[in-house]
Every structure is written in structure tokens, then in C-alpha cells.
Design an enzyme around this catalytic site. Structure first.
Site, mmCIF file in Angstrom:
data_model
loop_
_atom_site.group_PDB
_atom_site.id
_atom_site.type_symbol
_atom_site.label_atom_id
_atom_site.label_comp_id
_atom_site.label_asym_id
_atom_site.label_seq_id
_atom_site.Cartn_x
_atom_site.Cartn_y
_atom_site.Cartn_z
ATOM 1 N N VAL A 1 51.110 42.461 49.095
ATOM 2 C CA VAL A 1 50.028 43.403 49.413
ATOM 3 C C VAL A 1 50.516 44.473 50.393
ATOM 4 O O VAL A 1 50.153 45.654 50.280
ATOM 5 C CB VAL A 1 48.789 42.660 49.974
ATOM 6 C CG1 VAL A 1 47.648 43.638 50.223
ATOM 7 C CG2 VAL A 1 48.333 41.572 49.009
ATOM 8 N N LYS B 1 41.670 36.464 52.724
ATOM 9 C CA LYS B 1 40.381 35.776 52.534
ATOM 10 C C LYS B 1 40.323 34.437 53.228
ATOM 11 O O LYS B 1 39.258 34.010 53.676
ATOM 12 C CB LYS B 1 40.060 35.631 51.044
ATOM 13 C CG LYS B 1 41.184 35.069 50.182
ATOM 14 C CD LYS B 1 41.965 36.169 49.514
ATOM 15 C CE LYS B 1 43.391 35.715 49.254
ATOM 16 N NZ LYS B 1 43.965 36.243 48.060
ATOM 17 N N GLU C 1 37.747 44.792 52.297
ATOM 18 C CA GLU C 1 37.458 44.974 50.864
ATOM 19 C C GLU C 1 38.470 44.264 49.963
ATOM 20 O O GLU C 1 38.119 43.685 48.933
ATOM 21 C CB GLU C 1 37.460 46.480 50.540
ATOM 22 C CG GLU C 1 37.085 46.790 49.110
ATOM 23 C CD GLU C 1 35.690 46.305 48.753
ATOM 24 O OE1 GLU C 1 34.721 46.836 49.313
ATOM 25 O OE2 GLU C 1 35.561 45.380 47.937
ATOM 26 N N VAL D 1 38.401 40.236 48.492
ATOM 27 C CA VAL D 1 37.660 39.689 47.344
ATOM 28 C C VAL D 1 37.885 40.574 46.122
ATOM 29 O O VAL D 1 37.583 41.768 46.156
ATOM 30 C CB VAL D 1 36.143 39.599 47.645
ATOM 31 C CG1 VAL D 1 35.378 39.082 46.425
ATOM 32 C CG2 VAL D 1 35.885 38.707 48.853
ATOM 33 N N ILE E 1 38.641 45.766 43.041
ATOM 34 C CA ILE E 1 37.223 46.034 42.719
ATOM 35 C C ILE E 1 36.441 46.236 44.025
ATOM 36 O O ILE E 1 36.462 45.369 44.889
ATOM 37 C CB ILE E 1 36.588 44.850 41.943
ATOM 38 C CG1 ILE E 1 37.386 44.525 40.686
ATOM 39 C CG2 ILE E 1 35.139 45.152 41.602
ATOM 40 C CD1 ILE E 1 36.891 43.281 39.941
ATOM 41 N N GLY F 1 53.486 38.834 41.261
ATOM 42 C CA GLY F 1 52.889 39.101 42.577
ATOM 43 C C GLY F 1 51.396 38.828 42.617
ATOM 44 O O GLY F 1 50.695 39.368 43.467
ATOM 45 N N ASP G 1 41.246 29.420 46.769
ATOM 46 C CA ASP G 1 41.225 30.879 46.949
ATOM 47 C C ASP G 1 39.860 31.434 46.512
ATOM 48 O O ASP G 1 39.287 32.295 47.183
ATOM 49 C CB ASP G 1 42.371 31.501 46.128
ATOM 50 C CG ASP G 1 42.383 33.012 46.203
ATOM 51 O OD1 ASP G 1 42.807 33.545 47.241
ATOM 52 O OD2 ASP G 1 41.956 33.664 45.229
ATOM 53 N N LYS H 1 36.819 33.348 48.684
ATOM 54 C CA LYS H 1 36.206 34.624 48.287
ATOM 55 C C LYS H 1 34.695 34.470 48.117
ATOM 56 O O LYS H 1 33.924 35.363 48.504
ATOM 57 C CB LYS H 1 36.847 35.118 46.989
ATOM 58 C CG LYS H 1 38.296 35.558 47.180
ATOM 59 C CD LYS H 1 39.019 35.703 45.853
ATOM 60 C CE LYS H 1 40.435 36.226 46.045
ATOM 61 N NZ LYS H 1 41.260 36.135 44.832
ATOM 62 N N GLY I 1 47.503 41.705 42.419
ATOM 63 C CA GLY I 1 48.632 42.609 42.175
ATOM 64 C C GLY I 1 48.778 43.570 43.341
ATOM 65 O O GLY I 1 47.778 43.950 43.972
HETATM 66 N N1 HSE Z 1 46.161 35.002 44.526
HETATM 67 C C1 HSE Z 1 45.043 35.881 44.437
HETATM 68 C C2 HSE Z 1 44.618 35.974 42.997
HETATM 69 C C3 HSE Z 1 45.436 37.230 44.952
HETATM 70 O O1 HSE Z 1 45.390 35.588 42.132
HETATM 71 O O2 HSE Z 1 43.501 36.420 42.725
HETATM 72 C C4 HSE Z 1 44.297 38.204 45.091
HETATM 73 O O3 HSE Z 1 43.318 37.734 45.981
#
Ligand code: HSE
Length: 328
Positions: free
Chosen positions: A16, A107, A131, A134, A138, A189, A203, A207, A304
């Protein structure tokens, strides 16, 4: 137009961080033209400043000393992209206590410390923006905060993890093996440093916890969200779902059922004709139902470097616009 110079300190230079850097390189002049902001990355915290990198960074920018960013009076905005809980949470608090605005895509650290971080922002009169935490690129949090704030939110349902959606798509459409598609998602990535967070649904729980805080005004710890990931999903399950004209998707749901809030993260069978079944690879989608606006759907790349960097940079620009021009 008055030009405002905004200096950013990045904590972390992984997927990122590099995406944010590249998005700024791509669009710096256009941003200057449109917003009047002259944004530069003053310092970047990395583990090893000497390491060979694909991007060439001007001398003196890379540092392994977080204090040199948090205590630098020329830095306006600290962007935390380290991932994980520690030291990310502590560094964000310290940055705000030092009068810096904070932007994060993290997150996990945000969901675990939501109240403390929001409080630190208020106490210090700085902004905390997230932003990119999550659904990657988007702008769902902005939408909830601004255009949708006149609504009572009734339901949120969506695909919030790019890695697992990429994996399920590749397994469903091309019959590829779980381990192979996980490896590709990492190479692209999309995945977390520890992909267990992706495949076990943690994850998504992070979120969903953030979405619940903004949409329903309730703090629900990710640990209290019933969560099931995709690690138990086999080719056989996918084949059986297909025979019923369904696709398996990892779905996050939060719904006000009148008596209270229900929430969960779990793989669900979605009929082929349902719009969520058409959300493939690293794309995410979020349905929201508001009591005035009705049903909405947001769609875009949820993971990404560049899509996530785009969201980080959007927050930087938004904060930059509110900083009084002091160094013209
Ligand atoms: N590892 C997370 C995903 C990255 O694949 O959505 C973005 O939050």
C-alpha cells in the site's frame, strides 16, 4: 490559486505504501492543478533503508527511526501503512498527540482501537481518516459519512476481501487448487502479510467492525463478530454449489432486525443471477440499504497497491484542503 505545501510521512513501504507513492507520482501535477495542494512525501519509515527497491527514492527520505517522522515539525500528515496491531496503534496515537493528522489503511489496528483513536483525534484537534481500510479503492466510508448520513442504515451486505474473492473466483471458474491461487493472490499484492487473516475471515471481520461503527454508530469488536473463513472450502463444495446454480462467496452481513443488530462473516451460496455472484477476482462490492435512499450497490477493486493507494491519497488530499495555508 494559492499553492499549499503538504508534507507527508509514511510509516511503512509495503504494497500500500508503494501504491500510494506511485499514485502520487502519477497524479501530482493534476492534484496541484485541481486542489492547489503541493503534496510531497518527506520521510518513509522502513525496516532497512539500504535494501534494494523497485522504486527509486530520493536520498534522505528513507529512515528506520519512527521518531524522526513523528517529531518532525515539517510533517503535517502521518500515513500509517505498517499493518498489524503493534506498533501501528501506538504510533498513530503518538502522531496525533504530536499534533499530526493521521491517515491509515490498517483495518486491524483501527478496529481494535477505534474508540481510543477517534478520541485522540478529537482531543488533539486533528483528523483521523481511514477510507482505504475498507474495500480498497471503493469510497464506501466517505459515502456513509456524507451523502448517506441522512439515512438510518438498515442493512450492509458485501464482499470485503479481495484475496479470498480472487481465490474463490479462480477455484470456481478455472478449477485451480487452493494453495496455488493463494500464492498468486500474494504475488499480486492482495493478501495480508499473514494471509491467515484473509482466509479465516478475520480481515473481513475487522472491516465489518469499522462499517458497523460508521453506519450503525455501534462499536462491535471484530472478536465478537461470528466469523468463518474459506479455508474449509474444497473443490467439492464449489462443485456442489455450482450444481445448484450457486457460487460460494465470503459474505459480511450487518442488519438492523428491529430488535437489534445482527452481524456475521461466513461463506454463503449466492445464486448465479444475484449481482454479488458477478463480483469476481479482487473486486469487492457492498450493498447498503438506507431507510430513505433504498438499496445501493458499490463496486470496485478491494485490494491491490494502486486502488488502495488511491484511497489513501484521497484522504491525504481531503485533509490537505482543510489545513490553513501556512507555508505558501
Ligand atoms: N488483504 C486485503 C484483501 C487487502 O485482500 O482484501 C485489502 O484490504
Amino acid at each position: 490559486m494559492i499553492k499549499k505545501q503538504i508534507v507527508v510521512g509514511l510509516l511503512g513501504f509495503g504494497n500500500v505504501g508503494t501504491g500510494t507513492y506511485q499514485a502520487l507520482e502519477m497524479n501530482r501535477e493534476a492534484i496541484k492543478e485541481q486542489s492547489g495542494l503541493d503534496i510531497s512525501i518527506g520521510k518513509i519509515l522502513v525496516r532497512d533503508p539500504q535494501k534494494d527497491r523497485s522504486i527509486s527514492i530520493p536520498p534522505g527520505v528513507l529512515t528506520d527511526d519512527a521518531g524522526s517522522i513523528l517529531n518532525d515539525p515539517t510533517i503535517d500528515i502521518v500515513v500509517e501503512l505498517l499493518g498489524g496491531l503493534h506498533p501501528a496503534g501506538e504510533l498513530m496515537l503518538q502522531a496525533m498527540n504530536n499534533g499530526k493528522h493521521v491517515v491509515t489503511a490498517n483495518k486491524a489496528a483501527l478496529a481494535a482501537n477505534f474508540k481510543a483513536l477517534e478520541k485522540a483525534a478529537i482531543d488533539n484537534g486533528v483528523q483521523l481518516r481511514y477510507e482505504a481500510s475498507v474495500a480498497g479503492g471503493i469510497p464506501i466510508l466517505n459515502a456513509i459519512r456524507t451523502a448517506l448520513c441522512s439515512n438510518q442504515i438498515l442493512e450492509i451486505k458485501g464482499i470485503l476481501n479481495g484475496t479470498t474473492n480472487y481465490m474463490l473466483t479462480q477455484m470456481t471458474d478455472h478449477g485451480l487448487a487452493y494453495d496455488d491461487v493463494l500464492k498468486t493472490a500474494q504475488e499480486k499484492g492482495f493478501a495480508e502479510a499473514d494471509p491467515t487473516d484473509d482466509v479465516e475471515g478475520y480481515d473481513v471481520a475487522n472491516k465489518l467492525s469499522i462499517l458497523i461503527a460508521l453506519a450503525f454508530g455501534t462499536i462491535v469488536s471484530p472478536k465478537d463478530i461470528p466469523t468463518k473463513g474459506i479455508s474449509g472450502i474444497t473443490k467439492e463444495f464449489i462443485g456442489e454449489a455450482k450444481s445448484r446454480n450457486n457460487k460460494i462467496k465470503l459474505i459480511a452481513t450487518a442488519r438492523n432486525n428491529g430488535a437489534g443488530l445482527e452481524y456475521r462473516v461466513e461463506p454463503e451460496e449466492i445464486p448465479f443471477h444475484h449481482p454479488l455472484a458477478g463480483v469476481n477476482n479482487e473486486f469487492n462490492a457492498i450493498f447498503i440499504e438506507g431507510n430513505a435512499v433504498g438499496e445501493l450497490m458499490f463496486y470496485g477493486r478491494g485490494a491491490g497497491p494502486l486502488p488502495t493507494g488511491s484511497a489513501v491519497l484521497g484522504d491525504i488530499i481531503d485533509i490537505g484542503k482543510t489545513i490553513v495555508p501556512g507555508r505558501v
